[in-house]
Motif scaffolding. Structure first.
Motif, mmCIF file in Angstrom:
data_model
loop_
_atom_site.group_PDB
_atom_site.id
_atom_site.type_symbol
_atom_site.label_atom_id
_atom_site.label_comp_id
_atom_site.label_asym_id
_atom_site.label_seq_id
_atom_site.Cartn_x
_atom_site.Cartn_y
_atom_site.Cartn_z
ATOM 1 N N VAL A 71 0.886 -1.014 0.038
ATOM 2 C CA VAL A 71 0.016 -0.073 -0.085
ATOM 3 C C VAL A 71 0.834 1.396 0.102
ATOM 4 N N ILE A 72 1.778 1.144 0.794
ATOM 5 C CA ILE A 72 2.924 2.399 0.808
ATOM 6 C C ILE A 72 3.567 2.544 -0.402
ATOM 7 N N LYS A 73 4.087 1.455 -0.894
ATOM 8 C CA LYS A 73 4.622 1.494 -2.184
ATOM 9 C C LYS A 73 3.740 2.283 -3.275
ATOM 10 N N ALA A 74 2.444 1.706 -3.409
ATOM 11 C CA ALA A 74 1.795 2.051 -4.391
ATOM 12 C C ALA A 74 1.488 3.617 -4.196
ATOM 13 N N ARG A 75 0.999 3.931 -3.043
ATOM 14 C CA ARG A 75 0.665 5.458 -3.013
ATOM 15 C C ARG A 75 1.986 6.387 -3.048
ATOM 16 N N ASN A 76 3.234 5.726 -2.599
ATOM 17 C CA ASN A 76 4.514 6.607 -2.959
ATOM 18 C C ASN A 76 4.703 6.637 -4.703
ATOM 19 N N ALA A 77 4.330 5.763 -5.466
ATOM 20 C CA ALA A 77 4.606 5.695 -6.919
ATOM 21 C C ALA A 77 3.461 6.550 -7.330
ATOM 22 N N ALA A 78 2.209 6.418 -6.797
ATOM 23 C CA ALA A 78 1.240 7.303 -7.519
ATOM 24 C C ALA A 78 1.647 8.665 -7.242
ATOM 25 N N MET A 79 2.073 9.036 -5.816
ATOM 26 C CA MET A 79 2.558 10.608 -5.487
ATOM 27 C C MET A 79 3.753 11.052 -6.535
ATOM 28 N N SER A 80 4.315 10.135 -6.985
ATOM 29 C CA SER A 80 5.759 10.584 -7.552
ATOM 30 C C SER A 80 5.473 10.835 -9.074
ATOM 31 N N VAL A 81 3.994 10.346 -9.557
ATOM 32 C CA VAL A 81 3.838 10.669 -10.969
ATOM 33 C C VAL A 81 3.746 12.143 -11.177
ATOM 34 N N PRO A 82 4.186 13.202 -11.937
ATOM 35 C CA PRO A 82 3.810 14.312 -12.029
ATOM 36 C C PRO A 82 2.252 14.522 -12.686
ATOM 37 N N PRO A 83 1.795 15.639 -11.956
ATOM 38 C CA PRO A 83 0.218 15.874 -12.266
ATOM 39 C C PRO A 83 -0.112 15.902 -13.693
ATOM 40 N N ASP A 84 0.837 16.467 -14.441
ATOM 41 C CA ASP A 84 0.458 16.890 -15.788
ATOM 42 C C ASP A 84 0.566 15.543 -16.727
ATOM 43 N N GLU A 85 1.280 14.513 -16.107
ATOM 44 C CA GLU A 85 1.262 13.124 -16.956
ATOM 45 C C GLU A 85 -0.001 12.660 -16.674
ATOM 46 N N ILE A 86 -1.135 12.825 -17.024
ATOM 47 C CA ILE A 86 -2.510 12.313 -16.495
ATOM 48 C C ILE A 86 -2.505 10.640 -16.836
ATOM 49 N N ASN A 87 -2.164 10.460 -18.087
ATOM 50 C CA ASN A 87 -2.360 8.710 -18.600
ATOM 51 C C ASN A 87 -1.510 7.951 -17.526
ATOM 52 N N ALA A 88 -0.255 8.511 -17.171
ATOM 53 C CA ALA A 88 0.684 7.799 -16.255
ATOM 54 C C ALA A 88 -0.076 7.725 -14.839
ATOM 55 N N LYS A 89 -0.537 8.818 -14.530
ATOM 56 C CA LYS A 89 -1.229 9.111 -13.063
ATOM 57 C C LYS A 89 -2.390 8.165 -12.928
ATOM 58 N N ILE A 90 -3.095 7.737 -14.261
ATOM 59 C CA ILE A 90 -4.083 6.971 -13.980
ATOM 60 C C ILE A 90 -3.766 5.539 -13.714
ATOM 61 N N ASN A 91 -2.807 5.036 -14.534
ATOM 62 C CA ASN A 91 -2.112 3.699 -14.261
ATOM 63 C C ASN A 91 -1.674 3.751 -12.800
ATOM 64 N N ALA A 92 -1.085 4.535 -12.263
ATOM 65 C CA ALA A 92 -0.586 4.238 -11.156
ATOM 66 C C ALA A 92 -1.707 4.567 -9.788
ATOM 67 N N GLU A 93 -2.598 5.223 -10.250
ATOM 68 C CA GLU A 93 -3.909 5.046 -9.216
ATOM 69 C C GLU A 93 -4.628 3.808 -9.229
ATOM 70 N N ASN A 94 -4.621 3.362 -10.430
ATOM 71 C CA ASN A 94 -5.373 1.865 -10.407
ATOM 72 C C ASN A 94 -4.546 0.802 -9.471
ATOM 73 N N GLN A 95 -3.468 1.007 -9.662
ATOM 74 C CA GLN A 95 -2.243 0.240 -8.721
ATOM 75 C C GLN A 95 -2.647 0.529 -7.156
ATOM 76 N N LEU A 96 -2.716 1.556 -7.000
ATOM 77 C CA LEU A 96 -2.945 2.062 -5.629
ATOM 78 C C LEU A 96 -4.347 1.598 -5.268
ATOM 79 N N GLN A 97 -5.613 1.718 -5.945
ATOM 80 C CA GLN A 97 -6.939 1.377 -5.614
ATOM 81 C C GLN A 97 -6.900 0.026 -5.212
ATOM 82 N N GLN A 98 -5.988 -1.073 -5.997
ATOM 83 C CA GLN A 98 -5.850 -2.406 -5.918
ATOM 84 C C GLN A 98 -5.309 -2.764 -4.639
ATOM 85 N N THR A 99 -4.470 -2.033 -4.105
ATOM 86 C CA THR A 99 -3.612 -2.456 -2.747
ATOM 87 C C THR A 99 -4.651 -1.841 -1.655
ATOM 88 N N LEU A 100 -5.451 -0.838 -1.724
ATOM 89 C CA LEU A 100 -6.201 -0.517 -0.988
ATOM 90 C C LEU A 100 -7.402 -1.451 -0.595
#
Length: 185
Positions: A71-100
């Protein structure tokens, strides 16, 4: 009317049409980015809540270290994606959602944790954030749909490459997170 005058009039009309199309691309891109900013606010609230939730669960489910670390790794990975890289952010958020989801499945496996008022409060707050995120996601996906339709249909498709048309991805739940999480102890 002479031929040069007709050509000049046609070029002026074409120029007006191109300006209109360009302005529409700019408007659509800005609406999508505005919609994304609503999602970004909810995501930041979620990021702030996750460490408290993990700490609460840690006391009850100490031997579930792997789940908590994921959960912490997925959170940190999602936070590290720059906000303007929307498509990469979406993928990271899906990973975080799964760990949650797997973290909340732990709550089901530990009755003492499930009864903890701090855990219940954090779970309620996260639920509210998720509801807000869902509303923002629906709005974002609507703006993405409008943007993508305009960039892929006539007349926008004719000049999309010239204006660096940006195709955005929908923010959807990935197939993995649609499955039920199984916890075995």
């Amino acid at each position: 009317m002479s031929l040069p005058l007709i050509i000049l009039v046609l070029l002026i009309i074409l120029g007006i049409i191109v300006v209109f199309i360009y302005n529409r691309f700019v408007k659509n891109r800005n609406v999508v980015k505005d919609a994304w900013s609503n999602i970004d606010v909810a995501l930041k609230r979620r990021y702030d809540l996750i460490p408290n939730l993990v700490e609460t669960v840690k006391g009850y489910a100490a031997h579930e270290r792997n789940t908590l670390e994921n959960v912490i790794k997925a959170r940190n990975a999602a936070m590290s994606v720059p906000p303007d890289e929307i498509n990469a952010k979406i993928n990271a958020e899906n990973q975080l959602q799964q760990t949650l989801r797997s973290l909340f499945a732990l709550g089901e496996a530990y009755p003492d944790l499930k009864a903890n008022t701090n855990y219940l409060d954090l779970q309620q707050k996260l639920s509210e954030i998720e509801e807000n995120l869902e509303r923002s996601r629906r709005y974002y996906n609507g703006t993405v749909r409008e943007n993508n339709i305009y960039g892929e249909s006539f007349p926008g498709v004719l000049v999309a490459g010239i204006f660096r048309y940006q195709h955005f991805e929908f923010f959807e739940t990935d197939e993995v997170s649609r499955e039920n999480v199984k916890v075995s102890l």
